[in-house]
Design a protein around this motif. Structure first.
Motif, PDB file in Angstrom:
ATOM      1  N   THR A 134       0.735  -1.316  -0.209  1.00 18.15           N
ATOM      2  CA  THR A 134       0.001  -0.119   0.020  1.00 18.15           C
ATOM      3  C   THR A 134       1.002   1.120   0.001  1.00 18.15           C
ATOM      4  O   THR A 134       2.139   1.141   0.171  1.00 18.15           O
ATOM      5  CB  THR A 134      -1.055   0.046   1.212  1.00 18.15           C
ATOM      6  N   ASP A 135       0.226   2.384  -0.246  1.00 23.46           N
ATOM      7  CA  ASP A 135       1.045   3.648  -0.220  1.00 23.46           C
ATOM      8  C   ASP A 135       0.649   4.197   1.220  1.00 23.46           C
ATOM      9  O   ASP A 135       0.935   5.519   1.273  1.00 23.46           O
ATOM     10  CB  ASP A 135       0.584   4.654  -1.280  1.00 23.46           C
ATOM     11  N   HIS A 136       0.025   3.546   1.968  1.00 22.16           N
ATOM     12  CA  HIS A 136      -0.185   3.953   3.429  1.00 22.16           C
ATOM     13  C   HIS A 136       0.900   3.549   4.512  1.00 22.16           C
ATOM     14  O   HIS A 136       1.538   2.948   3.949  1.00 22.16           O
ATOM     15  CB  HIS A 136      -1.573   3.386   3.849  1.00 22.16           C
ATOM     16  N   HIS A 138       0.034   3.185   8.131  1.00 25.98           N
ATOM     17  CA  HIS A 138      -0.877   2.900   9.155  1.00 25.98           C
ATOM     18  C   HIS A 138      -2.168   2.427   8.906  1.00 25.98           C
ATOM     19  O   HIS A 138      -2.919   3.303   8.566  1.00 25.98           O
ATOM     20  CB  HIS A 138      -0.858   4.113  10.339  1.00 25.98           C
ATOM     21  N   LEU A 139      -2.629   1.157   9.666  1.00 27.04           N
ATOM     22  CA  LEU A 139      -4.031   0.709   9.238  1.00 27.04           C
ATOM     23  C   LEU A 139      -4.428   0.154  10.760  1.00 27.04           C
ATOM     24  O   LEU A 139      -3.718  -0.501  11.484  1.00 27.04           O
ATOM     25  CB  LEU A 139      -4.248  -0.217   8.167  1.00 27.04           C
TER      26      LEU A 139
END
Length: 343
Positions: A134-136, A138-139
């Motif tokens: 992902t390009d995140h 923190h989930l």
């Protein structure tokens, strides 16, 4: 022709150069040869071989440093007897195990993390996928769980019978003004709220660095509470030019000091890993108003680019220093640290 004055000046310059060379040579001899590869875990002798050997096997076989870190992190996550990480972890106030983890690749500064993740045994692996897929960064919560399921992770109840009984005793003894009755045997220490975290830091033969921090967090925490472990720069930070650091203990204190980032920057300024860890402990004590105001504990571990390792903690008994463990080609070594405040 060289006159006497020129000769003396040249000789003096040569002497200074020889002196500088001698000093440089002495400093070089004082500095230990680089120890690469190396893996560190933030636990001592009891867990050292179990945690470190699987990751070391990956590095020895020429595997990637991220695979090595993940392999070592999974050891405690999958062990139901360990009540601090992953399966069998410490539940929150409602008796639900919520896990946090972070992963960072020093080569790229890419990182990923998950918070308040339920029903997945290996949050370190999910954090790595957040980093890579992902390009995140923190989930959290339900989103993290759905992401894990989409990548094939099996959902399971993480609350073992051992952890459930511990949570129930905590509920029964939490207050003398509610309707919970303590068990008749009642032998339970309520003065200490258990915490649980493990840091894995690695340096490979090419000088690349990576790390992971994984935890079930503070026992009895409010549902949804996020500590320092999944926060990049707090519970974990890795910089390929300098070193890596991780923290265990009271996460709120590490969060408000950007703890692991602070330690790496101290190493960048020239401190050894142990000195850098001590500097963070001193800062935490200072901003809390001094030793008399500190009733919590944090332990910090770090490695640098040269393969040096260190640890330090805020509190502890004089005869039981904080420990970390490393594995190198020479085998397993227990790293002894020290405390600021003797208890």
């Amino acid at each position: 022709m060289t006159n006497r004055r020129t000769f003396i000046k040249s000789a003096a310059g040569l002497g200074a150069s020889l002196s500088l060379f001698a000093n440089f040579k002495a400093r070089a001899q004082e500095r230990p040869a680089p120890r690469r590869p190396l893996i560190l875990c933030s636990r001592g002798e009891e867990w050292a071989e179990k945690v470190l050997q699987p990751g070391w096997d990956v590095l020895e076989a020429g595997g990637d440093i991220l695979d090595a870190v993940e392999k070592s992190a999974q050891v405690t996550e999958l062990d139901p007897e360990d009540q601090s990480v992953g399966y069998g972890g410490l539940p929150n106030e409602n008796g639900v195990v919520q896990l946090d983890a972070s992963f960072m690749d020093g080569r790229t500064h890419n990182c990923g993390s998950v918070g308040a993740l339920e029903n997945i045994k290996t949050p370190s692996s999910v954090a790595r996928l957040v980093m890579e897929r992902t390009d995140h960064i923190h989930l959290v919560g339900e989103g993290a769980r759905q992401f894990a399921r989409a990548h094939g992770f099996k959902e399971e109840n993480l609350l073992t019978d051992k952890s459930r009984k511990m949570w129930l005793r905590w509920k029964e003894n939490l207050s003398d003004k509610d309707d919970w009755l303590p068990p008749k045997d009642g032998n339970y220490d309520l003065d200490k709220r258990p915490t649980g975290t493990i840091n894995i830091l690695a340096l490979d033969s090419k000088g690349d660095l990576a790390g992971c921090t994984t935890t079930s967090g503070l026992f009895g925490k409010l549902p949804g509470r996020i500590g320092d472990s999944p926060i990049i720069g707090a519970g974990l930070y890795v910089d390929n030019e300098v070193g890596a650091a991780g923290a265990t203990g009271r996460g709120e204190e590490i969060l408000r000091t950007c703890g692991s980032f602070f330690v790496v920057e101290q190493m960048r300024a020239g401190k050894s890993p142990r000195e850098a860890c001590q500097a963070l402990c001193e800062r935490i004590v200072k901003i809390n108003g001094g030793p008399d105001k500190v009733d919590f504990n944090d332990k910090i571990v770090a490695i640098n680019k040269n393969g040096e390792a260190g640890c330090f903690a805020i509190r502890g008994p004089k005869n039981k220093p904080p420990e970390a463990a490393i594995i190198t080609a020479a085998g397993i070594e227990i790293i002894k640290g020290s405390y600021l405040i003797e208890t």
